[in-house]
Design an enzyme around this catalytic site. Structure first.
Site, PDB file in Angstrom:
ATOM      1  N   HIS A 261       0.819  -1.218   0.000  1.00 15.32           N
ATOM      2  CA  HIS A 261       0.000   0.000   0.000  1.00 15.32           C
ATOM      3  C   HIS A 261       0.855   1.271   0.000  1.00 15.32           C
ATOM      4  CE1 HIS A 261      -3.323   2.599   1.847  1.00 15.32           C
ATOM      5  NE2 HIS A 261      -3.902   2.053   0.802  1.00 15.32           N
TER       6      HIS A 261
ATOM      7  N   LYS B   6       3.186   4.437  -1.250  1.00 14.30           N
ATOM      8  CA  LYS B   6       3.215   5.370  -2.375  1.00 14.30           C
ATOM      9  C   LYS B   6       4.543   6.109  -2.313  1.00 14.30           C
ATOM     10  CE  LYS B   6      -1.427   4.914  -1.570  1.00 14.30           C
ATOM     11  NZ  LYS B   6      -2.002   4.258  -0.381  1.00 14.30           N
TER      12      LYS B   6
ATOM     13  N   ASP C  87      16.728  10.332  -8.387  1.00  9.45           N
ATOM     14  CA  ASP C  87      18.168  10.519  -8.183  1.00  9.45           C
ATOM     15  C   ASP C  87      18.601  10.310  -6.733  1.00  9.45           C
ATOM     16  OD1 ASP C  87      18.419  11.067 -10.855  1.00  9.45           O
ATOM     17  OD2 ASP C  87      18.444  13.243 -10.612  1.00  9.45           O
TER      18      ASP C  87
ATOM     19  N   HIS D 100      -8.871  11.368   1.338  1.00 10.21           N
ATOM     20  CA  HIS D 100      -8.000  10.199   1.365  1.00 10.21           C
ATOM     21  C   HIS D 100      -6.709  10.464   2.128  1.00 10.21           C
ATOM     22  CE1 HIS D 100      -5.684   6.861  -0.811  1.00 10.21           C
ATOM     23  NE2 HIS D 100      -6.725   6.249  -0.265  1.00 10.21           N
TER      24      HIS D 100
ATOM     25  N   LYS E 192      -4.008  10.857   4.979  1.00 13.03           N
ATOM     26  CA  LYS E 192      -3.768  10.158   6.248  1.00 13.03           C
ATOM     27  C   LYS E 192      -2.772  10.998   7.047  1.00 13.03           C
ATOM     28  CE  LYS E 192      -4.102   6.810   2.760  1.00 13.03           C
ATOM     29  NZ  LYS E 192      -5.391   6.300   2.865  1.00 13.03           N
TER      30      LYS E 192
ATOM     31  N   ASP F  12      -0.415  18.139  19.310  1.00 18.82           N
ATOM     32  CA  ASP F  12      -0.033  19.439  19.870  1.00 18.82           C
ATOM     33  C   ASP F  12       0.557  20.313  18.765  1.00 18.82           C
ATOM     34  OD1 ASP F  12      -0.997  18.482  22.263  1.00 18.82           O
ATOM     35  OD2 ASP F  12       0.965  17.830  22.987  1.00 18.82           O
TER      36      ASP F  12
END
Length: 495
Positions: free
Chosen positions: A224, A226, A231, A413, A415, A420
């Site tokens: 899952h 991404k 470089d 979507h 996350k 604080d």
């Protein structure tokens, strides 16, 4: 006395023995109480189906060969951090507030990747920003272009990205694409695979599935993550799959997906690259050999990758890869620790929210001790089961004082979690058991006030497009909704 035993009785005894055997296995193997209970319900309610389902999905079986390769690459994480990050003065542990040192230690001890300093980050909060930045970096690539995505959907703007990768390969840039075999199923069936490979782009399927593989490995373990790394100097991660929201899942009725990515430079990018190469290496023995050979050359050239002081901001951050092959439940433990560390404010955005008891207790306890706790979730999600399971927890959260905001600007979507004014957790992890215990995920722990303020500002923008749930109005709903949601909730540890 002759006792005749019919075939029917034999089958009943055999059937009972199998169910009891799997019941014992569930009790021994399932460390999470909720998961164990859910599996026991399935086994006793639907015995034959339950046994078959447990064989397929009950335990995170990676297969012995893959597990060995995974162990070898996990050792690389630790050796890489010990030999290069610390020795080059990139260790940023002493710059972390003492309040968060324990959280950092949880991750370091589990995966071996240290906290680094001298990092720079740029928050990208729209698809146009994300794709434009990615295209510019791919077009400027000189050495390597590494892409790892759960979903690659070659429509709209994504065609431009894939064409840019092809052009980079033509210039002699080492280009590798790793896509999840299930999440990117349509991509692997498309003409793009042949086009990319014809131009010298390596394309790999992560965690391939099939009837024979199902006998040896669990088929719903998914990569899952991404990642885009250019470089070994520029790295992207966050919630964004390689999709154009104007085309992606437009028939699901949830609106366009709303995502966020972080563009990073500095030593943390080397850790992100290490995660990428490890994911490629564990797929087969040939990959492992090729990656190990490449990493020797990669380490020899590491001095060329060191960020220049004039380009580096002093952001202290930590890369946290999590996977079912790791013995510790690293991201779950990090999240729980961070929630308990909150003293004033805690804001979470997640498209899928299906907690277990410890996570639920951490959130409600935080609210009860005076922390301003806000949970931002989409008003509509693309999974009806997840929606009902999530809503079953709303009454408990609302009674404890947790604010629940429903985002109405599409499928949120992103996350993110801010604690604080000095800690941010950012990446690919949803607030559900699948992300915590089954998926391969990646998160960034950011120990920086300015970046935390930026993410907090983005969260406030989401809140401006949301409506809060009132506990009084929620309790006025028809009683049968609670029955439906609580019934689905029994399966929540498996969603």
């Amino acid at each position: 006395m002759n006792i005749e035993i019919s075939w029917t009785q034999i089958l009943i005894y055999l059937y009972t023995a199998v169910v009891l055997a799997f019941t014992v296995r569930v009790l021994y193997q399932q460390r999470n109480t909720g998961s164990a209970f859910a599996w026991l319900v399935i086994l006793f309610a639907f015995p034959l189906l339950g046994v078959f389902a447990y064989l397929l999905l009950g335990e995170p079986r990676l297969g012995s060969a893959r597990a060995k390769r995974s162990d070898e690459m996990n050792r690389f994480y630790s050796d890489f951090a010990d030999q290069y990050l610390s020795d080059m003065g990139w260790d940023g542990t002493d710059k972390i507030s003492p309040h968060y040192l324990g959280i950092a230690k949880v991750a370091t001890d589990s995966v071996g990747l240290d906290v680094t300093q001298n990092n720079h980050m740029k928050l990208l909060s729209t698809t146009d920003e994300i794709v434009s930045a990615m295209l510019a970096d791919i077009e400027a690539a000189r050495k390597s272009c590494l892409l790892a995505f759960y979903i690659i959907d070659p429509q709209g703007k994504i065609k431009e990205v894939l064409n840019a990768v092809i052009e980079a390969a033509k210039r002699g840039v080492d280009c590798i694409i790793l896509a999840d075999a299930v999440g990117s199923h349509a991509f692997f069936k498309s003409e793009w695979i042949a086009r990319l490979r014809a131009e010298g782009v390596e394309v790999h399927a992560a965690l391939p599935v099939g009837p024979l593989r199902t006998l040896f490995t669990r088929s719903d373990l998914r990569n899952h993550r991404k990642l885009l790394i250019v470089d070994e100097k520029i790295g992207y991660t966050g919630s964004y799959n390689l999709v154009d929201p104007k085309f992606f899942k437009q028939n699901s009725g949830v609106g366009q997906w709303v995502d966020v990515m972080m563009r990073c430079t500095g030593p943390m990018v080397l850790e992100m690259a290490a995660v990428f190469y490890a994911d490629v290496a564990v797929e087969n023995d040939q990959n492992l050999t090729e990656v190990q050979h490449y990493l020797k050359r990669y380490i020899e050239d590491i001095h060329e990758i060191i960020p220049e002081p004039s380009q580096a901001q002093d952001i202290v951050a930590q890369v946290i890869p999590s996977a079912p092959s790791q013995t510790e439940r690293i991201i779950y433990e990090t999240i729980i620790s961070a929630i308990y560390a909150a003293t004033e404010k805690l804001v979470i955005t997640s498209p899928y929210f299906v907690p277990d008891e410890p996570l639920l207790m951490a959130l409600t306890t935080a609210a009860k001790r005076g922390v301003d706790v806000t949970l931002i979730v989409p008003a509509k999600v693309d999974s009806l089961m997840v929606r009902y399971a999530s809503q079953a927890y709303y009454p408990v959260l609302l009674r404890a004082g947790v604010k629940i905001a429903l985002f109405e600007g599409g499928l949120l979507h992103a996350k993110t979690m801010t604690v604080d004014d000095g800690y941010t957790l950012f990446g690919t992890v949803n607030m559900d058991m699948r992300s915590f215990f089954l998926n391969l995920e990646i998160s960034l722990a950011i120990y920086d006030q300015n970046m935390t303020a930026e993410v907090s500002t983005l969260q406030q923008q989401y809140l401006a497009q949301s409506r809060y749930i009132s506990i009084k109005k929620w309790q006025k709903r028809a009683k049968w909704w609670g029955l439906v949601e609580n019934t689905v909730r029994l399966m929540s540890p498996l969603l």
